[in-house]
Design a protein around this motif. Sequence first.
Motif, PDB file in Angstrom:
ATOM      1  N   ARG A  76      73.833 109.988  23.456  1.00 14.72           N
ATOM      2  CA  ARG A  76      72.578 109.392  23.898  1.00 14.72           C
ATOM      3  C   ARG A  76      72.533 107.889  23.635  1.00 14.72           C
ATOM      4  NH1 ARG A  76      66.374 111.577  22.878  1.00 14.72           N
ATOM      5  NH2 ARG A  76      65.390 109.990  24.215  1.00 14.72           N
ATOM      6  N   ASP A  77      73.100 107.436  22.518  1.00 11.58           N
ATOM      7  CA  ASP A  77      73.098 106.005  22.221  1.00 11.58           C
ATOM      8  C   ASP A  77      73.844 105.216  23.296  1.00 11.58           C
ATOM      9  OD1 ASP A  77      71.648 106.416  19.951  1.00 11.58           O
ATOM     10  OD2 ASP A  77      73.354 106.336  18.585  1.00 11.58           O
ATOM     11  N   ARG A  78      74.912 105.807  23.832  1.00  6.97           N
ATOM     12  CA  ARG A  78      75.681 105.127  24.880  1.00  6.97           C
ATOM     13  C   ARG A  78      74.874 105.024  26.171  1.00  6.97           C
ATOM     14  NH1 ARG A  78      81.313 107.597  25.913  1.00  6.97           N
ATOM     15  NH2 ARG A  78      81.477 105.631  27.082  1.00  6.97           N
ATOM     16  N   PHE A  79      74.013 106.000  26.381  1.00  7.30           N
ATOM     17  CA  PHE A  79      73.201 106.023  27.601  1.00  7.30           C
ATOM     18  C   PHE A  79      71.869 105.283  27.440  1.00  7.30           C
ATOM     19  CE2 PHE A  79      75.716 109.971  28.441  1.00  7.30           C
ATOM     20  CZ  PHE A  79      76.289 109.561  29.633  1.00  7.30           C
ATOM     21  N   ALA A  80      71.617 104.670  26.266  1.00 13.63           N
ATOM     22  CA  ALA A  80      70.291 104.115  25.964  1.00 13.63           C
ATOM     23  C   ALA A  80      69.840 103.090  27.004  1.00 13.63           C
ATOM     24  CB  ALA A  80      70.287 103.480  24.570  1.00 13.63           C
ATOM     25  N   GLN A  81      70.740 102.143  27.390  1.00 14.13           N
ATOM     26  CA  GLN A  81      70.360 101.128  28.370  1.00 14.13           C
ATOM     27  C   GLN A  81      70.049 101.750  29.723  1.00 14.13           C
ATOM     28  OE1 GLN A  81      70.292  97.642  28.677  1.00 14.13           O
ATOM     29  NE2 GLN A  81      70.462  97.211  26.494  1.00 14.13           N
ATOM     30  N   ILE A  82      70.859 102.738  30.120  1.00 14.14           N
ATOM     31  CA  ILE A  82      70.640 103.406  31.403  1.00 14.14           C
ATOM     32  C   ILE A  82      69.307 104.140  31.388  1.00 14.14           C
ATOM     33  CG2 ILE A  82      71.541 105.097  33.027  1.00 14.14           C
ATOM     34  CD1 ILE A  82      73.296 102.619  32.727  1.00 14.14           C
ATOM     35  N   GLU A  83      69.031 104.839  30.295  1.00 12.31           N
ATOM     36  CA  GLU A  83      67.768 105.575  30.178  1.00 12.31           C
ATOM     37  C   GLU A  83      66.573 104.617  30.265  1.00 12.31           C
ATOM     38  OE1 GLU A  83      65.297 107.981  26.719  1.00 12.31           O
ATOM     39  OE2 GLU A  83      67.488 107.885  26.578  1.00 12.31           O
ATOM     40  N   LYS A  84      66.643 103.473  29.519  1.00 12.35           N
ATOM     41  CA  LYS A  84      65.546 102.492  29.559  1.00 12.35           C
ATOM     42  C   LYS A  84      65.321 101.969  30.963  1.00 12.35           C
ATOM     43  CE  LYS A  84      65.879 100.596  24.858  1.00 12.35           C
ATOM     44  NZ  LYS A  84      66.203  99.365  24.083  1.00 12.35           N
ATOM     45  N   LEU A  85      66.437 101.659  31.660  1.00 13.76           N
ATOM     46  CA  LEU A  85      66.322 101.095  33.003  1.00 13.76           C
ATOM     47  C   LEU A  85      65.647 102.063  33.964  1.00 13.76           C
ATOM     48  CD1 LEU A  85      67.019  98.930  35.136  1.00 13.76           C
ATOM     49  CD2 LEU A  85      69.205 100.116  35.457  1.00 13.76           C
ATOM     50  N   LEU A  86      66.089 103.327  33.960  1.00 15.79           N
ATOM     51  CA  LEU A  86      65.552 104.303  34.910  1.00 15.79           C
ATOM     52  C   LEU A  86      64.092 104.628  34.619  1.00 15.79           C
ATOM     53  CD1 LEU A  86      68.653 106.663  35.236  1.00 15.79           C
ATOM     54  CD2 LEU A  86      67.952 104.798  36.735  1.00 15.79           C
ATOM     55  N   VAL A  87      63.714 104.611  33.332  1.00 15.85           N
ATOM     56  CA  VAL A  87      62.303 104.842  32.989  1.00 15.85           C
ATOM     57  C   VAL A  87      61.475 103.606  33.335  1.00 15.85           C
ATOM     58  CG1 VAL A  87      60.689 105.235  31.079  1.00 15.85           C
ATOM     59  CG2 VAL A  87      62.814 106.549  31.210  1.00 15.85           C
ATOM     60  N   TRP A  88      62.029 102.411  33.038  1.00 16.85           N
ATOM     61  CA  TRP A  88      61.312 101.168  33.332  1.00 16.85           C
ATOM     62  C   TRP A  88      61.053 101.016  34.825  1.00 16.85           C
ATOM     63  CZ3 TRP A  88      58.134  97.580  32.416  1.00 16.85           C
ATOM     64  CH2 TRP A  88      58.192  96.327  33.010  1.00 16.85           C
TER      65      TRP A  88
END
Length: 611
Positions: free
Chosen positions: A509-521
């Motif tokens: 999940r830490d590796r995906f953190a930026q991707i997760e933030k972007l898609l939610v943002w």
Amino acid sequence: MDHGKSTMVQALTGIDPDRWAAEKERGITIDLGYAHVSHAGRNYSFIDVPGHERFIHNMLAGIGSIDAVLFVIAADESIMPQTREHALALRYLGIEQVHVVITKVDLVSDDLLELLDMEVEEFLEENGWPDAEKVSFSSKQPETTANVLGLLESLNKKDPGGRTGFRLSIDRVFTSQGSGTVLTGTVDRGALESEQSISIQPHGLEGRIKQMQLHGETVDRVGPHTRVALNLGGVHYKQVHRGNCVFSGAEPVQARKILVRFHAFEEDWAPTARHEFHLHHLAARLIARMLWRREDIAALELRDPYGFWALDRGLIRDGSPMTICAGFEVLDPDLRRPKRRQVLPFLTNLPQAGDLTGWQSWFLGHCKGLITEADLIARCGEPLLPELRQSLVSLDERHMVHEETWRQSRENLVQGLKTCHRELPIFDTIPLTRVLSFFRDNQWPEPLLEACMTDARETQRIEIQEDRVRLTDHKPVWKPADKDLLKRFLAQLDDGLAVIDLKLIKEERDRFAQIEKLLVWDKFLVNLSSDLLIHHAFLSRIARTLAERFSQNPFSIPELKEAFGFTRKYAIPLLEYLDKLGYTRREGDKRVWIAREIPEFVCSRKPPRFD
């Protein structure tokens, strides 16, 4: 001591300045004495200061705000040690109008008078007063009074410099039968009218003026460099003490840390940071210690708060017995960042002594934060000088910054936004909340931040769209590894459910953190809970179906599961999310659709495709 000062003052004014019985019995001045006389169309106020070394602190209270000094030297005793200490005090305070009256001339021969004249000439030369006048006086020779009166006629009244902030230094307080509290002092700057309100610092007392007297006459207005008596209402005489100050129209900040410049000091005087000494200003005697000193600049800490204005001058006494060690001028009366490394960058282009224009220019040039007229007045007692206003940029009705600070701030805003973009390199825009948090964490004042953001938008260096910000020339940076992470993350979406269970990828999940933030943002995905993400289109379809099928009837969790084919693990977070948004309401073990309109969860920006 016993050089005939009080006798001379009484001969000139008809007023005995020695007020206390002990003074009359011992024939010496212990405390300050006061007298006045009108002569040749001018009014003269006399402050008779004690000469004895034990009462030097009283002498210093009397010379804080004077126009001229008459050194009284007895012909039969010549120059005494306390005379030299008085001269040192005057020199450190920068008082230039100094003259000499040689008294008791009837007691010595002409030869001794000639020797004394040479000694006095040398004394004046040593102290920087080579042009001082010398006259003789004797109470036994009434005709010599004319010598002193002639000297008074030659005196020049000190130029008050157009200062507007009123300050009166209190040197005497008493109560008068039928009148109440009476205080006397010298107005060192500004003017006061009887209807103006006043405050007394450092106690924060407020009073009303019942009567003002100048030389025993009731007046409606007093100006600078005058001896004044104020009859006050609303203030008890025991609340006020010598050294307190009366203000009107402007008040200094009551602070404990100040920055000073020594105009002269004893070379071997080097107190430690814990050593306390006496600091004299006007009629006040304060306790202070030195935090640090570099050449002639020092940071001092007072034991108790006191209100200085910039360019105020005073003296320091220290040692045993007490001697005058230094004269100082206040550069910053409210030193909020007192550490040496914090102050040293500001010690360039220092103003000349007493130069208000120079001081305001120096202060404005080194002030990195907001400037308000009120703060400037609190520091120097004067509003911003017109000739300096052009160097400032107005942010709003109250706040200003120096033009150099404005230039640097505009550039720093862009650099700060670049930093925010680097933190989120794959983001096209930055959340406005993140931008505000970044600059607030870096101690940006709100008015400055708001003004810089507005300026950057108007000059098209940034774009602001509701809750997001971007530099106009910014482009997202997708590295190959980021592209791969995006593909893998989107692969978690179940084509049927369009939900991502983050627990299933918790190890990465830490590796995906930026991707997760972007898609939610970008609202491509919506957080149902801390562990569940749902596709925006799927959430809209669910809301639309619920509104169409259950707007009239309650529905249960099993009905929801059956309608969309997912388990309780997804159903409960989904309903709690809709409850929180106010689209549904729980009633027992069922839900009721209460939204009047069908919500639509719109994606602001779809994720990029890398084919």
